[in-house]
Write an enzyme that holds these catalytic residues in place. Structure first.
Site, short mmCIF file in Angstrom:
data_model
loop_
_atom_site.label_atom_id
_atom_site.label_comp_id
_atom_site.label_asym_id
_atom_site.label_seq_id
_atom_site.Cartn_x
_atom_site.Cartn_y
_atom_site.Cartn_z
N ASP A 1 5.48 -1.47 11.24
CA ASP A 1 5.35 -2.81 11.81
C ASP A 1 3.93 -3.30 11.54
O ASP A 1 2.96 -2.55 11.73
CB ASP A 1 5.60 -2.74 13.32
CG ASP A 1 5.51 -4.11 13.94
OD1 ASP A 1 6.57 -4.73 14.13
OD2 ASP A 1 4.39 -4.58 14.23
N ASP B 1 0.82 -1.20 0.00
CA ASP B 1 0.00 0.00 0.00
C ASP B 1 0.86 1.25 0.00
O ASP B 1 2.06 1.21 -0.14
CB ASP B 1 -1.05 -0.03 1.12
CG ASP B 1 -0.46 -0.47 2.42
OD1 ASP B 1 0.64 0.03 2.73
OD2 ASP B 1 -1.06 -1.31 3.11
N LYS C 1 -4.90 3.29 -0.82
CA LYS C 1 -5.81 4.35 -1.26
C LYS C 1 -5.17 5.17 -2.36
O LYS C 1 -3.99 5.45 -2.33
CB LYS C 1 -6.04 5.31 -0.08
CG LYS C 1 -7.37 5.13 0.58
CD LYS C 1 -7.53 6.16 1.65
CE LYS C 1 -7.87 5.46 2.94
NZ LYS C 1 -7.87 6.25 4.12
N MET D 1 -1.51 8.66 12.50
CA MET D 1 -2.67 9.12 11.71
C MET D 1 -3.30 10.35 12.36
O MET D 1 -4.51 10.46 12.46
CB MET D 1 -3.73 7.99 11.61
CG MET D 1 -3.22 6.75 10.94
SD MET D 1 -4.29 5.32 11.19
CE MET D 1 -3.81 4.76 12.81
N GLY E 1 8.90 10.89 7.98
CA GLY E 1 10.04 10.49 8.80
C GLY E 1 10.92 9.45 8.14
O GLY E 1 10.42 8.55 7.46
N1 SAH Z 1 2.10 0.01 10.80
C1 SAH Z 1 2.61 1.35 10.66
C2 SAH Z 1 1.54 2.40 10.96
C3 SAH Z 1 0.42 2.40 9.99
S1 SAH Z 1 -0.76 3.64 10.35
C4 SAH Z 1 3.81 1.53 11.59
O1 SAH Z 1 4.09 0.65 12.42
O2 SAH Z 1 4.49 2.55 11.47
C5 SAH Z 1 -0.24 4.95 9.31
C6 SAH Z 1 0.39 6.05 10.10
O3 SAH Z 1 1.74 5.74 10.41
C7 SAH Z 1 0.49 7.36 9.37
O4 SAH Z 1 -0.72 8.08 9.41
C8 SAH Z 1 1.56 8.07 10.16
O5 SAH Z 1 1.06 8.58 11.35
C9 SAH Z 1 2.47 6.94 10.54
N2 SAH Z 1 3.63 6.86 9.63
C10 SAH Z 1 3.99 5.82 8.87
N3 SAH Z 1 5.12 6.09 8.19
C11 SAH Z 1 5.52 7.32 8.56
C12 SAH Z 1 6.60 8.16 8.23
N4 SAH Z 1 7.55 7.77 7.37
N5 SAH Z 1 6.68 9.37 8.80
C13 SAH Z 1 5.73 9.78 9.67
N6 SAH Z 1 4.70 9.03 10.02
C14 SAH Z 1 4.57 7.81 9.48
#
Ligand code: SAH
Length: 461
Positions: A303, A248, A270, A383, A412
């Protein structure tokens, strides 16, 4: 890509080297390995070079370069230290559409030489397109030490069996799995141990018995927050093994590039102004592909078990008795914190950390806000961009100090990472002014103030 890597069959072909010194000799050694017929023109030719030329059946031409020498050549290498000569050779070759390499001068070349790892018949070429040759050489050194010398022997062992194997396993996928199992399994181990006869015998038996492990499986793999260097070895290994990948939006392009080239790619995220593939449908797709006997990679950002709906995906797999593995990834909180100098816990400032979803219901009553106001903890909202104002407002309403440091980390660990730092009251307005886009992670707590001193490595906008 500025160059297309191709492997040049030079066996018995006439090649010209212009120049007779140490560099020309180095190139001649390579041409010699490639079984070319080497001709050299130079006023003075080193002894080893002369020997290579004579052994290859080529000519030593004592004197200056002239254009007639280009006739009937398949490749020309200019290795002199006289710029005008190199330029002339290049110009005349270009006019004839004759592949030319000018040592250490990529702008004059139509073909460039990679750093080579030779495990013939297995050959690896590494190039930086002339932009970072030291890096390319370093990679070669790493590969040299990590690819067993016996891989060449392994490739040679397989070669005479290819036809037989094709006949025994007519289905492409099954045959590929047979190859992969053999390369990863005991036949290869025997070759590495020097037991070529034993390896050959086992290979014969496996073919005769049509021994191939059938049946699909699913790898639910965390790909980390974006920087491909943050992948785990296990993630990478399974990414190279899978035949289908479902990914995704959060999985970055450089990470996707590491998935096996011929794997089928299915985007399930999406699109802008569009709906994502519903979760249930994704769960079902995983099962369906696996039941077709495929090795399926479900690649997730961060993760899989942290706001990744990984639990739901494997639930259906378990119900259908599809074998699966879950590989943890670096979650956005860890990645963003580390890459912005914000420790999530700290002896003096924060004794616990919470990962919270920022995806709020209309009334915002889905959280026990009162629990979040303790000053000695770090709050991490995933999120949280759309609901940023609401989150800050709710925390203040429930008694959190409005001056608590807060940072929004945008993209990030990626090269475009930006850190927007303010206080709980100030952050929403600050972020509004700075045109921020997803994904973002919100970190709230006193640890955020450490960013000023600990963020020396990643300069910020
Ligand atoms: N499973 C993922 C999270 C999925 S939910 C994990 O463990 O990181 C999606 C959210 O993850 C995004 O809305 C944001 O808040 C965060 N996220 C994922 N990648 C990111 C990144 N590179 N920089 C900042 N926030 C990130």
């Amino acid at each position: 890509m500025d160059y297309l890597p191709l492997f040049f069959d030079l066996r018995g072909k006439h090649c010209l080297i212009v120049g007779g010194g140490a560099i020309a000799t180095r190139k001649a050694r390579l041409l010699n390995k490639a079984q070319a017929c080497i001709h050299v023109v130079a006023p003075k030719i080193e002894q080893e070079l002369s020997a290579l030329v004579l052994a290859s059946g080529g000519q030593l031409i004592d004197g200056e370069y002239h254009s007639e020498l280009l006739q009937d050549k398949a490749l020309v290498i200019s290795a002199t230290d006289i710029a005008e000569v190199n330029e002339r050779v290049a110009r005349e070759c270009h006019a004839l559409k004759l592949p030319v390499n000018v040592v250490d001068c990529p702008s004059l070349c139509s073909v460039i030489m990679p750093a080579i790892i030779d495990r013939s018949p297995l050959i690896i070429g590494v190039t930086s397109g002339g932009q970072a040759p030291v890096l390319a050489r370093k990679i070669r050194t790493q590969l040299e030490s990590s690819i067993p010398a016996a891989y060449g022997a392994l490739a040679k062992l397989f070669s005479p069996f290819r036809k037989k194997i094709k006949k025994a396993f007519p289905d492409d996928d099954v045959r590929r799995r047979f190859w992969e199992n053999t390369i990863d399994g005991s036949v290869a181990e025997k070759v590495f141990a020097g037991d070529l006869a034993g390896a050959e015998q086992e290979l014969r038996e496996k073919i005769d018995q049509q021994d191939v492990l059938r049946g699909g499986e699913v790898y639910l793999v965390g790909a980390g927050p974006g920087d491909p260097d943050l992948l785990t070895f296990k993630a990478l290994r399974l990414m190279q093994k899978a035949e289908v990948v479902l990914y995704d939006r959060l999985v970055s392009e450089p990470i996707l590039d590491m998935v096996r080239r011929d794997a089928e790619r299915v985007y399930v995220g999406k699109k802008r102004d569009n709906h994502a593939v519903p979760q249930q449908e994704i769960n079902q797709m995983l099962v369906d592909y696996a039941l077709q006997g495929k090795r399926v990679l479900r690649l997730k950002g961060g993760d899989p078990f942290i706001f990744g709906r990984g639990g739901e995906e494997i639930d259906l797999l378990a119900a259908n008795k599809v074998p699966f593995q879950v590989v943890p990834g670096i979650t956005a909180a860890s990645g963003c914190a580390a890459y912005s100098g914000i420790p999530l816990t700290h002896r003096d400032y924060s004794q616990s950390v919470r990962f919270i979803t920022g995806h709020l219901k209309e009334d915002g009553d889905d959280h026990a806000w009162g629990e979040f106001v303790n000053p000695n903890q770090t709050l991490v909202f995933y999120m949280g961009l759309a609901g940023l104002s609401r989150i800050c407002q709710k925390l203040i309403e429930h008694g959190k100090d409005p001056q608590t440091p807060a940072a929004l980390i945008e993209k990030g660990t990626l090269p475009e990472q930006r850190i927007h730092k303010s206080t709980l009251t100030g952050l929403p307005e600050y972020v509004k002014q700075r045109k921020v886009s997803a994904p973002t992670l919100l970190i709230i707590g006193d640890v955020v103030s450490l960013h000023d001193t600990l963020n020396w490595y990643h300069p910020q906008a």
